[in-house]
Scaffold this motif. Structure first.
Motif, mmCIF file in Angstrom:
data_model
loop_
_atom_site.group_PDB
_atom_site.id
_atom_site.type_symbol
_atom_site.label_atom_id
_atom_site.label_comp_id
_atom_site.label_asym_id
_atom_site.label_seq_id
_atom_site.Cartn_x
_atom_site.Cartn_y
_atom_site.Cartn_z
ATOM 1 N N LEU A 103 -62.326 -13.908 42.812
ATOM 2 C CA LEU A 103 -63.237 -14.545 42.233
ATOM 3 C C LEU A 103 -63.691 -13.857 40.983
ATOM 4 N N SER A 104 -63.716 -14.553 40.017
ATOM 5 C CA SER A 104 -64.075 -14.118 38.650
ATOM 6 C C SER A 104 -65.758 -13.867 38.797
ATOM 7 N N PRO A 105 -66.256 -12.873 37.968
ATOM 8 C CA PRO A 105 -67.700 -13.030 37.938
ATOM 9 C C PRO A 105 -68.444 -14.066 37.480
ATOM 10 N N MET A 106 -69.339 -14.816 37.874
ATOM 11 C CA MET A 106 -70.003 -16.022 37.315
ATOM 12 C C MET A 106 -71.530 -15.991 37.496
ATOM 13 N N CYS A 107 -72.170 -15.606 36.431
ATOM 14 C CA CYS A 107 -73.682 -15.853 36.552
ATOM 15 C C CYS A 107 -74.195 -17.068 37.129
ATOM 16 N N GLN A 108 -74.948 -17.041 38.050
ATOM 17 C CA GLN A 108 -75.606 -18.176 38.702
ATOM 18 C C GLN A 108 -76.903 -18.383 38.202
ATOM 19 N N VAL A 129 -69.013 -10.096 42.182
ATOM 20 C CA VAL A 129 -70.175 -10.786 42.293
ATOM 21 C C VAL A 129 -70.854 -10.579 40.764
ATOM 22 N N GLU A 130 -71.368 -11.598 40.184
ATOM 23 C CA GLU A 130 -71.609 -11.970 38.668
ATOM 24 C C GLU A 130 -72.275 -10.845 38.211
ATOM 25 N N SER A 131 -72.457 -10.880 36.795
ATOM 26 C CA SER A 131 -72.965 -9.781 35.912
ATOM 27 C C SER A 131 -74.129 -9.429 36.530
ATOM 28 N N ILE A 138 -66.756 -2.661 35.645
ATOM 29 C CA ILE A 138 -67.534 -2.442 34.474
ATOM 30 C C ILE A 138 -67.253 -3.515 33.512
ATOM 31 N N HIS A 139 -68.361 -4.149 33.145
ATOM 32 C CA HIS A 139 -68.214 -5.378 31.849
ATOM 33 C C HIS A 139 -68.006 -4.794 30.554
ATOM 34 N N ALA A 140 -66.773 -4.796 30.300
ATOM 35 C CA ALA A 140 -66.577 -4.338 28.596
ATOM 36 C C ALA A 140 -66.290 -5.469 27.701
ATOM 37 N N VAL A 173 -58.108 -8.952 32.746
ATOM 38 C CA VAL A 173 -57.779 -9.353 31.087
ATOM 39 C C VAL A 173 -58.787 -10.677 30.665
ATOM 40 N N SER A 174 -59.547 -10.575 29.969
ATOM 41 C CA SER A 174 -60.078 -11.667 29.416
ATOM 42 C C SER A 174 -60.031 -11.520 27.886
ATOM 43 N N SER A 175 -60.750 -12.242 27.030
ATOM 44 C CA SER A 175 -60.787 -12.309 25.697
ATOM 45 C C SER A 175 -62.045 -12.712 24.838
ATOM 46 N N GLY A 220 -53.981 -21.579 32.189
ATOM 47 C CA GLY A 220 -53.605 -19.926 31.999
ATOM 48 C C GLY A 220 -53.694 -19.793 30.756
ATOM 49 N N PHE A 221 -54.907 -19.788 30.051
ATOM 50 C CA PHE A 221 -54.687 -19.540 28.546
ATOM 51 C C PHE A 221 -54.743 -18.103 28.014
ATOM 52 N N HIS A 222 -54.907 -16.997 29.188
ATOM 53 C CA HIS A 222 -54.846 -15.444 28.937
ATOM 54 C C HIS A 222 -53.576 -15.254 29.357
ATOM 55 N N VAL A 246 -55.575 -11.265 35.792
ATOM 56 C CA VAL A 246 -55.933 -11.918 34.424
ATOM 57 C C VAL A 246 -56.745 -13.303 34.702
ATOM 58 N N VAL A 247 -57.766 -13.670 33.820
ATOM 59 C CA VAL A 247 -58.511 -14.713 34.217
ATOM 60 C C VAL A 247 -58.501 -15.799 32.742
ATOM 61 N N GLY A 248 -58.668 -16.982 33.332
ATOM 62 C CA GLY A 248 -58.758 -18.227 32.051
ATOM 63 C C GLY A 248 -57.971 -19.285 32.548
ATOM 64 N N GLY A 249 -58.631 -20.300 32.803
ATOM 65 C CA GLY A 249 -57.713 -21.581 33.162
ATOM 66 C C GLY A 249 -56.914 -21.748 34.170
ATOM 67 N N SER A 287 -57.604 -13.921 38.260
ATOM 68 C CA SER A 287 -59.060 -14.131 38.638
ATOM 69 C C SER A 287 -59.474 -15.717 38.480
ATOM 70 N N ILE A 288 -59.943 -16.108 39.341
ATOM 71 C CA ILE A 288 -60.259 -17.738 39.402
ATOM 72 C C ILE A 288 -61.835 -17.945 39.455
ATOM 73 N N GLY A 289 -62.311 -18.592 38.095
ATOM 74 C CA GLY A 289 -63.568 -18.891 37.872
ATOM 75 C C GLY A 289 -64.145 -20.130 38.054
ATOM 76 N N ARG A 290 -64.053 -21.154 37.210
ATOM 77 C CA ARG A 290 -64.539 -22.360 37.415
ATOM 78 C C ARG A 290 -63.936 -23.374 38.714
ATOM 79 N N ALA A 291 -62.709 -22.891 38.776
ATOM 80 C CA ALA A 291 -61.847 -23.592 39.864
ATOM 81 C C ALA A 291 -62.597 -23.337 41.064
HETATM 82 C C1 FMN Z 1 -71.147 -20.341 34.828
HETATM 83 C C2 FMN Z 1 -70.173 -19.143 34.352
HETATM 84 C C3 FMN Z 1 -70.687 -18.165 34.295
HETATM 85 C C4 FMN Z 1 -70.069 -16.866 33.931
HETATM 86 N N1 FMN Z 1 -70.696 -15.578 34.107
HETATM 87 C C5 FMN Z 1 -70.064 -14.554 33.799
HETATM 88 C C6 FMN Z 1 -70.258 -13.205 34.211
HETATM 89 O O1 FMN Z 1 -71.114 -13.127 34.917
HETATM 90 N N2 FMN Z 1 -69.266 -12.143 34.052
HETATM 91 C C7 FMN Z 1 -68.310 -12.454 33.266
HETATM 92 O O2 FMN Z 1 -67.493 -11.401 32.974
HETATM 93 N N3 FMN Z 1 -67.871 -13.679 33.033
HETATM 94 C C8 FMN Z 1 -68.645 -14.796 33.442
HETATM 95 N N4 FMN Z 1 -68.010 -15.857 32.776
HETATM 96 C C9 FMN Z 1 -66.733 -16.352 32.606
HETATM 97 C C10 FMN Z 1 -65.625 -16.295 33.761
HETATM 98 O O3 FMN Z 1 -65.724 -15.073 34.793
HETATM 99 C C11 FMN Z 1 -64.320 -16.664 33.383
HETATM 100 O O4 FMN Z 1 -63.720 -15.371 32.745
HETATM 101 C C12 FMN Z 1 -64.169 -17.944 32.488
HETATM 102 O O5 FMN Z 1 -64.728 -18.929 33.109
HETATM 103 C C13 FMN Z 1 -62.734 -18.187 32.416
HETATM 104 O O6 FMN Z 1 -62.200 -18.406 33.692
HETATM 105 P P1 FMN Z 1 -61.872 -19.940 34.371
HETATM 106 O O7 FMN Z 1 -61.048 -20.696 33.340
HETATM 107 O O8 FMN Z 1 -60.983 -19.591 35.536
HETATM 108 O O9 FMN Z 1 -63.224 -20.163 34.525
HETATM 109 C C14 FMN Z 1 -68.705 -17.113 33.373
HETATM 110 C C15 FMN Z 1 -68.414 -18.307 33.383
HETATM 111 C C16 FMN Z 1 -69.021 -19.318 33.686
HETATM 112 C C17 FMN Z 1 -68.326 -20.734 33.856
#
Ligand code: FMN
Length: 375
Positions: A31-36, A67-69, A189-191, A277-279, A293-295, A315-318, A338-342
């Motif tokens: 699970l990709s970190p996502m702020c709630q 877990v999110e940032s 670590i978030h860099a 890996v993100s960007s 899969g944009f990254h 890797v994360v992204g789409g 890493s899977i985020g929005r999905a």
């Molecule tokens: C609601 C939301 C919150 C996010 N919060 C974070 C975060 O806390 N830390 C982080 O590194 N990326 C955060 N991101 C970026 C995602 O982790 C991810 O890199 C990005 O959405 C692309 O992946 P996806 O296409 O699978 O969603 C957030 C994205 C969304 C949509």
């Protein structure tokens, strides 16, 4: 590239650790970190929302939940509604969350962050436009590598002096100690994404002239110090990860060659075991890609650069198609996805993916209570 049937979405993965024990994940979905933005009292403490959100995703079959940032200090939070890791009450709430995640068979990582000039942001809400939360509405004076505003709509920061920088490093270490005490299996670590460590690394935002600015060694100093301080308190039996924006997508900004060299250094000499890996995220640019899969290419480039190390690259992204994720693994582009929005659209994404890839039911990570759903 070679193919290997064992390198599949639902094959187990071991994140390496300095002591050689490793952290075994049941599969390669992260699970990709996502702020709630769901902390109710602006006190950094997880709420029922976090419990149901991460509980459902753990039950959905993910191998590792990030877990999110989570702010390492009050001023390091992205917004007033972010999680923190700097008080006993926060630590207790994290302990509860970790225990819930573990009860569903997943491992738990926490993303530790200092948002620098992008701290004190407006919590995301439908219709919100970002930028700084005014101090009268719960915001605060931010700190950063310079005294410039980091982006349109953000207040100017207070430039960190050397004492301030040392404080940031020790805040990360203290938060890492709390993460260990709360039971987390891994730290990320978030860099990436324009927050403090990325602000420091990129020549686009770091215009300092002391030993924390200028050439790449100096711009990477803060990241190295943070990683070292965290590694010092984080047990050798636990993997340490980092999320990096591999490129700024801007001429004269960070590029994959530079970030890959830094990741090699961090893996070989500073105890990093996992690179996610993100960007982008630092400056607005029309070159920032999106789509399925944009990254993927950046992930594969990072994996190549780390091929002679034991570090895991995700890797994360789409990424939302199981077939695409499976191909990325079978062709060894990366070790995990890493899977985020999905995952927000479908917390049971791994269970669904396993069914659609024809994984036998016994090997599907769906909760047994849900087997009658006939995954
Ligand atoms: C609601 C939301 C919150 C996010 N919060 C974070 C975060 O806390 N830390 C982080 O590194 N990326 C955060 N991101 C970026 C995602 O982790 C991810 O890199 C990005 O959405 C692309 O992946 P996806 O296409 O699978 O969603 C957030 C994205 C969304 C949509």
């Amino acid at each position: 590239m070679t193919t290997d049937n064992r390198n599949t979405l639902f094959s187990p993965l071991t994140l390496p650790t300095p002591d050689g024990t490793g952290l075994k994940l049941r599969n390669r979905t992260i699970l990709s970190p996502m702020c709630q933005y769901s902390v109710d009292k602006m006190d950094g403490v997880a709420t029922d929302w976090h419990l149901q959100h991460y509980g459902a995703i753990a039950a959905g079959g993910f191998g590792l939940l990030t877990v999110e940032s989570t702010g390492v200090s009050p001023v390091g939070r992205i917004s007033p509604r972010d999680l923190g890791m700097y008080s006993d009450e926060q630590e207790d709430a994290h302990r509860h969350l970790v225990s819930l995640i573990h009860s569903q068979g997943a491992a738990a990582a926490v993303q530790l962050n200092h948002a620098g000039g992008r701290a004190s942001g407006k919590p995301w809400m439908p219709g919100s436009h970002g930028g700084s939360e005014p101090i009268e509405e719960g915001g605060w004076q931010t700190v950063g590598m310079t005294d410039q505003s980091i982006a349109k709509g953000y207040q100017p920061t207070t430039k960190l002096d050397k004492t301030g920088i040392k404080q940031i490093v020790s805040d990360f270490a203290e938060a890492a100690g709390r993460a260990d005490a709360a039971g987390y299996d891994a730290i990320q670590i978030h860099a990436a994404h324009g927050y403090l460590l990325h602000q420091s690394l990129s020549p686009l935002t770091n215009t300092r002239t002391d030993e924390y600015g200028g050439n790449i060694e100096n711009r990477a100093r803060l990241i190295c110090e943070v990683v070292d301080a965290v590694r010092e308190v984080w047990p050798n039996s636990k993997p340490l990860g980092i999320r990096i924006s591999a490129t700024d997508w801007v001429e004269d900004g960070l590029d994959i060659e530079t970030t890959a060299r830094l990741m090699r250094e961090l893996v070989k000499h500073h105890g990093i075991n996992w690179v996610d890996v993100s960007s982008g995220g630092l400056v607005n640019t029309p070159l920032q890609p999106s789509g399925p899969g944009f990254h993927a290419l950046l992930g594969a480039q990072m994996k190549q650069a780390l091929a002679d190390t034991d570090a895991i690259v995700s890797v994360v992204g789409g990424i939302s198609s199981p077939e695409q994720a499976e191909t990325m693994l079978r062709t060894h582009q990366v070790d995990a996805v890493s899977i985020g929005r999905a995952a927000m659209r479908n917390p049971h994404w791994p269970a669904m993916a396993a069914a659609s890839l024809g994984v036998p039911r016994e090997a599907n990570p769906a909760a047994v209570q849900y087997w009658r759903a006939e995954w």
